[in-house]
Scaffold this motif. Structure first.
Motif, PDB file in Angstrom:
ATOM      1  N   GLN A 158       8.915  36.021 -11.762  1.00 24.98           N
ATOM      2  CA  GLN A 158       9.871  36.431 -12.800  1.00 24.98           C
ATOM      3  C   GLN A 158      11.291  36.535 -12.230  1.00 24.98           C
ATOM      4  O   GLN A 158      12.262  36.162 -12.904  1.00 24.98           O
ATOM      5  N   ARG A 159      11.404  37.023 -10.983  1.00 24.35           N
ATOM      6  CA  ARG A 159      12.742  37.098 -10.368  1.00 24.35           C
ATOM      7  C   ARG A 159      13.323  35.685 -10.161  1.00 24.35           C
ATOM      8  O   ARG A 159      14.498  35.437 -10.454  1.00 24.35           O
ATOM      9  N   GLN A 160      12.475  34.787  -9.650  1.00 27.35           N
ATOM     10  CA  GLN A 160      12.944  33.426  -9.441  1.00 27.35           C
ATOM     11  C   GLN A 160      13.304  32.760 -10.779  1.00 27.35           C
ATOM     12  O   GLN A 160      14.295  32.015 -10.872  1.00 27.35           O
ATOM     13  N   ALA A 161      12.498  33.004 -11.805  1.00 28.90           N
ATOM     14  CA  ALA A 161      12.785  32.409 -13.109  1.00 28.90           C
ATOM     15  C   ALA A 161      14.096  32.950 -13.667  1.00 28.90           C
ATOM     16  O   ALA A 161      14.890  32.208 -14.262  1.00 28.90           O
ATOM     17  N   GLU A 162      14.347  34.232 -13.449  1.00 23.85           N
ATOM     18  CA  GLU A 162      15.606  34.821 -13.923  1.00 23.85           C
ATOM     19  C   GLU A 162      16.800  34.197 -13.190  1.00 23.85           C
ATOM     20  O   GLU A 162      17.827  33.879 -13.816  1.00 23.85           O
ATOM     21  N   GLN A 163      16.620  34.029 -11.883  1.00 26.63           N
ATOM     22  CA  GLN A 163      17.695  33.382 -11.122  1.00 26.63           C
ATOM     23  C   GLN A 163      17.899  31.939 -11.578  1.00 26.63           C
ATOM     24  O   GLN A 163      19.034  31.449 -11.685  1.00 26.63           O
ATOM     25  N   LEU A 214      13.048  25.497 -13.435  1.00 24.38           N
ATOM     26  CA  LEU A 214      12.698  26.567 -14.368  1.00 24.38           C
ATOM     27  C   LEU A 214      11.387  26.258 -15.083  1.00 24.38           C
ATOM     28  O   LEU A 214      10.548  27.158 -15.280  1.00 24.38           O
ATOM     29  N   ARG A 234      17.327  30.740 -14.564  1.00 23.57           N
ATOM     30  CA  ARG A 234      17.987  30.764 -15.867  1.00 23.57           C
ATOM     31  C   ARG A 234      19.491  30.999 -15.716  1.00 23.57           C
ATOM     32  O   ARG A 234      20.315  30.399 -16.424  1.00 23.57           O
ATOM     33  N   LEU A 235      19.830  31.889 -14.795  1.00 23.00           N
ATOM     34  CA  LEU A 235      21.254  32.117 -14.539  1.00 23.00           C
ATOM     35  C   LEU A 235      21.917  30.848 -13.994  1.00 23.00           C
ATOM     36  O   LEU A 235      23.036  30.482 -14.386  1.00 23.00           O
ATOM     37  N   ASP A 237       5.755  39.207 -10.309  1.00 25.81           N
ATOM     38  CA  ASP A 237       7.097  39.805 -10.210  1.00 25.81           C
ATOM     39  C   ASP A 237       8.049  38.849  -9.482  1.00 25.81           C
ATOM     40  O   ASP A 237       9.210  38.676  -9.910  1.00 25.81           O
ATOM     41  N   ASP A 248       8.118  28.500 -15.006  1.00 30.12           N
ATOM     42  CA  ASP A 248       7.435  28.960 -16.230  1.00 30.12           C
ATOM     43  C   ASP A 248       5.967  28.564 -16.206  1.00 30.12           C
ATOM     44  O   ASP A 248       5.094  29.347 -16.616  1.00 30.12           O
TER      45      ASP A 248
END
Length: 352
Positions: free
Chosen positions: A74-79, A138, A81-82, A71, A142
């Motif tokens: 995934q939060r870090q990856a989302e950040q 990123l 990507r942003l 989790d 991943d």
């Protein structure tokens, strides 16, 4: 010819049969509750009871930690990507600005001595480097996420194996429990069926025959109907085996009764006519005559023939003359239905 039973007796018999049916219904309801509640004597098993406690806790803790890490990844990856989208947007905007600036600048100016061009180029390089840094971050996230997914899959496999082993133990325990519960139900219903059979054999003609028949109906229903939803895979063998044994016993009893009846009839036909008539109950004789059969041997007789005063098969007297009115009447009637006098008779002409 009508039956010798009084009208009130027939109504009483109907009411008594109704009592037997109502008694059976209440017994069936009580039996259904007892049969349905018998599993409560056994405690229910759960999968956790058969898991290795230490291994199960370790597996659960490892899965929980992996899920938390996944989790967070995934939060870090989302950040990331942003951030990458923002870096790409800034870089694209800077390139468009630089391109527009190049089109409007003085073409004659030397490129290598143009401070504005150098500054803008350095700014673009810095934006591109920042964009690449976000991309690398990123990619690392991943890769870490893929590693976490593989670790989680491996841990789920371990947990699945633990639960599969526990499930096998649970299934074995439930099969044993099912066998015990079926034994409880069988121990409850089978004696009832046996008792019902004994009561039918010994007490079905007694004073309390409605309760005997009601109990027999309820016991039969409990064994052959109420037990069906709870039968295990082999339960049908038990039920059909009991049915076969009961049928064999009942059939053997009927065969023996038939042979005994035939022997009694042959012996009775050798005794004097008067003696045989006194042994036959009036109601029974009248019922048989109503069916146009001989009260003694139960073979067909021609009651419409006015000359048929004796059974042609066993010789028992069926009709005689009333001494008071000389009316032809049945030898089994206590009173003459023509004059109402008692059954003192005169011999019918031709009869000695």
């Amino acid at each position: 010819m009508r039956s010798g039973k009084r009208l009130s007796e027939r109504w009483f018999n109907l009411v008594l049969w109704l009592v037997a049916l109502v008694f059976a219904v209440f017994l069936i309801g009580l039996g259904a509750l007892v049969v349905g509640d018998l599993p409560q004597v056994e405690r229910r098993f759960t999968l956790e009871q058969f898991l290795d406690g230490e291994q199960a806790r370790a597996s659960a803790s490892a899965l929980k930690q992996l899920r938390r890490e996944q989790d967070d990844n995934q939060r870090q990856a989302e950040q990331a990507r942003l951030a990458l989208d923002a870096a790409r947007s800034a870089s694209e905007s800077a390139r468009e600005t630089f391109a527009n600036w190049l089109r409007t600048r003085d073409a004659t100016q030397r490129v290598d001595q143009d401070p504005g061009l150098i500054a803008r180029t350095e700014r673009l390089d810095a934006l591109k480097a920042a964009e690449r840094a976000v991309e690398e971050r990123l990619e690392a996230l991943d890769k870490a996420g893929l590693d976490l997914s593989q670790r989680q899959s491996a841990q789920i496999g371990i947990d699945t194996e633990l639960r599969s082993a526990a499930q096998e133990k649970l299934d074995a325990a439930e099969r044993g429990q099912e066998l015990r519960v079926f034994a409880y139900r069988l121990a409850f219903t089978l004696p009832l069926l046996a008792l019902a059979g004994w009561l039918l054999l010994k007490r079905r003609h007694g004073r309390n025959w409605p309760f005997v028949w009601g109990f027999a109906l309820a016991a039969t229903f409990a064994f052959f109907v109420e037990l069906v939803p709870y039968l295990p895979s082999y339960g049908g063998y038990v039920q059909y085996s009991v049915g076969i044994v009961a049928t064999l016993l009942a059939g053997k009893a009927v065969i023996n009764a038939l042979h005994a009846y035939s022997e009694r009839q042959r012996a009775a036909e050798l005794r004097p006519d008067e003696e045989r008539r006194t042994e036959i109950a009036t109601d029974q004789a009248l019922q048989r005559l109503a069916k146009k059969v001989c009260p003694g041997c139960e073979r067909p007789v021609d009651l419409a023939n006015p000359d048929a005063n004796f059974c042609p098969h066993c010789g028992i007297g069926i009709f005689e003359r009333c001494v008071a009115c000389n009316h032809r009447k049945s030898t089994f009637e206590r009173f003459c239905y023509a004059c109402g006098k008692t059954a003192t008779t005169l011999p019918i002409p031709g009869i000695t």
